[in-house]
Enzyme design. Structure first.
Site, PDB file in Angstrom:
ATOM      1  CE  LYS A  79       4.500  -9.440  -8.515  1.00 57.58           C
ATOM      2  NZ  LYS A  79       4.903  -8.976  -7.167  1.00 57.58           N
ATOM      3  CG  ASP A  80       7.071  -5.102  -8.016  1.00 62.11           C
ATOM      4  OD1 ASP A  80       6.194  -5.408  -7.257  1.00 62.11           O
ATOM      5  OD2 ASP A  80       8.234  -5.447  -8.442  1.00 62.11           O
ATOM      6  NE  ARG A 127      -2.054 -10.133  -5.093  1.00 65.24           N
ATOM      7  CZ  ARG A 127      -1.821 -11.595  -5.424  1.00 65.24           C
ATOM      8  NH1 ARG A 127      -2.734 -12.479  -5.314  1.00 65.24           N
ATOM      9  NH2 ARG A 127      -0.677 -12.099  -5.542  1.00 65.24           N
ATOM     10  NE  ARG A 128       1.251 -13.991  -4.419  1.00 63.28           N
ATOM     11  CZ  ARG A 128       2.433 -13.599  -4.902  1.00 63.28           C
ATOM     12  NH1 ARG A 128       3.472 -13.319  -3.997  1.00 63.28           N
ATOM     13  NH2 ARG A 128       2.857 -13.377  -6.036  1.00 63.28           N
ATOM     14  NE  ARG A 145      10.383  -8.016   1.241  1.00 66.08           N
ATOM     15  CZ  ARG A 145      11.001  -6.907   1.455  1.00 66.08           C
ATOM     16  NH1 ARG A 145      10.935  -6.009   2.367  1.00 66.08           N
ATOM     17  NH2 ARG A 145      12.164  -6.697   0.511  1.00 66.08           N
ATOM     18  NE  ARG A 151       9.919 -13.784  -1.796  1.00 67.17           N
ATOM     19  CZ  ARG A 151       8.828 -13.059  -2.222  1.00 67.17           C
ATOM     20  NH1 ARG A 151       7.708 -13.232  -1.923  1.00 67.17           N
ATOM     21  NH2 ARG A 151       9.451 -11.569  -2.322  1.00 67.17           N
ATOM     22  CB  CYS A 238       1.432  -2.223  -5.782  1.00 66.45           C
ATOM     23  SG  CYS A 238       2.977  -1.728  -5.271  1.00 66.45           S
TER      24      CYS A 238
END
Length: 327
Positions: A79-80, A127-128, A145, A151, A238
């Site tokens: 996805k990156d 996106r999230r 981040r 996180r 992305c």
């Protein structure tokens, strides 16, 4: 062949993923050495990804090492990877995919529906963020981040009510016992390529191409190719608020690809979700066709930087469902 120098980012997740690839190459009889490479995204853990440049922020240093011959292959979270081809490089293998869905880790074991209005959910993904806001549950989102443990600590230390991360990463690190809800793609559609790895090599290295080809999973490659083709046709990076997920499904005569896509306004005020089904052997056309459908139905107005509408390529090969997903 000589020892394969496998390039990887330095994070715990990246090295875990690369070790998974290395172990399978070793099982096939190859000697493998992991080479740690620091990317721009790793150096700066504070700036939002979209401000760092978004697309390719975790990739460019690994690709430079490949071009310069300091490594023989690089392992990426797919996805990156930018959707545009990299000159002189090729995706030698896309191994079988881990679960692509997103996951919530929230205080007190809560789900999204149980978190009260005003609860703050952390994620570094536009996106999230957009899809969480679009749910209309009254939650707030906070840019976040850092590595996975950083996180998760934001929740355990009480700084946030919850965080959303890729389930695949949590599983690979053995942290999935902390998940309080696996998010249904009808609510939050994953990023194109999420849960999949990519082994990138120099395009002219035939020996290494043969060595890594055994890791390739054709169904995974077809699914992520369709998802990334949608993203490329939208001309979105992305880090754009675009979700996509393809699945191999049983068709009337043979297996087919079912592709879902979503474009969401950054503030969650509106979204367009559509799906298409097409041949398993034409994933690029399926992704381009769904992108065209999304644009025709107004996706460009939600995210102004997206490409203008174009006619779907090979439209006769797809069956269109022009209703919102989950309706």
């Amino acid at each position: 062949m000589s020892t394969i120098r496998l390039g990887t980012r330095r994070s715990a997740l990246a090295t875990t993923q690369s070790t998974w690839v290395a172990d399978r190459l070793r099982a096939a009889g190859h000697d493998v050495e992991l080479v740690l490479v620091t990317t721009d995204g790793d150096r700066d853990q504070r700036t939002a990804l979209r401000q760092l440049g978004g697309t390719g922020v975790f990739v460019s240093a690994l690709r430079s090492a490949l071009h310069e011959g300091r490594i023989d292959a690089a392992v990426h979270s797919l996805k990156d990877l930018p959707t545009a081809p990299a000159e002189g490089l090729a995706l030698g293998a896309i191994p079988v995919r881990e679960d692509p869905r997103d996951a919530l880790v929230a205080r007190d074991g809560m789900t999204l529906g149980e978190l009260p209005p005003g609860a703050v959910i952390g994620t570094g993904s536009p996106r999230r963020q957009a899809q969480l806001l679009a749910l209309g549950l009254g939650h707030r989102v906070s840019d976040l981040r850092g590595n996975v443990d950083t996180r998760l600590a934001a929740v355990t230390e009480g700084r946030l009510d919850g965080v959303v991360l890729a389930l695949a990463g949590l599983r690979r690190l053995g942290r999935d016992d902390q998940v309080t809800e696996i998010l249904d793609p009808i609510q939050v559609l994953p990023a194109p390529g999420q849960g999949a790895l990519a082994v990138e090599i120099r395009a002219d290295d035939r020996t290494l191409r043969e060595a890594v080809a055994a890791l390739d999973d054709p169904d995974t490659r077809a699914c992520v190719t369709a998802e990334r083709s949608l993203l490329a046709a939208l001309e979105a990076g992305c880090s754009a608020p675009v979700g996509a997920l393809a699945d191999v499904v049983i068709g009337d005569d043979r297996d087919e690809l079912s592709l879902r896509g979503a474009v969401v306004a950054v503030d969650g005020s509106d979204e367009i979700r559509r799906s298409l089904t097409g041949p398993l052997d034409a994933p690029e056309r399926l992704g381009a066709a769904l992108a065209a459908l999304l644009l025709e139905d107004g996706a460009g107005a939600l995210v102004p930087d997206l490409a203008p509408p174009t006619s779907p390529t090979g439209g006769s090969t797809t069956r269109t469902t022009a209703t919102p997903l989950g309706a």
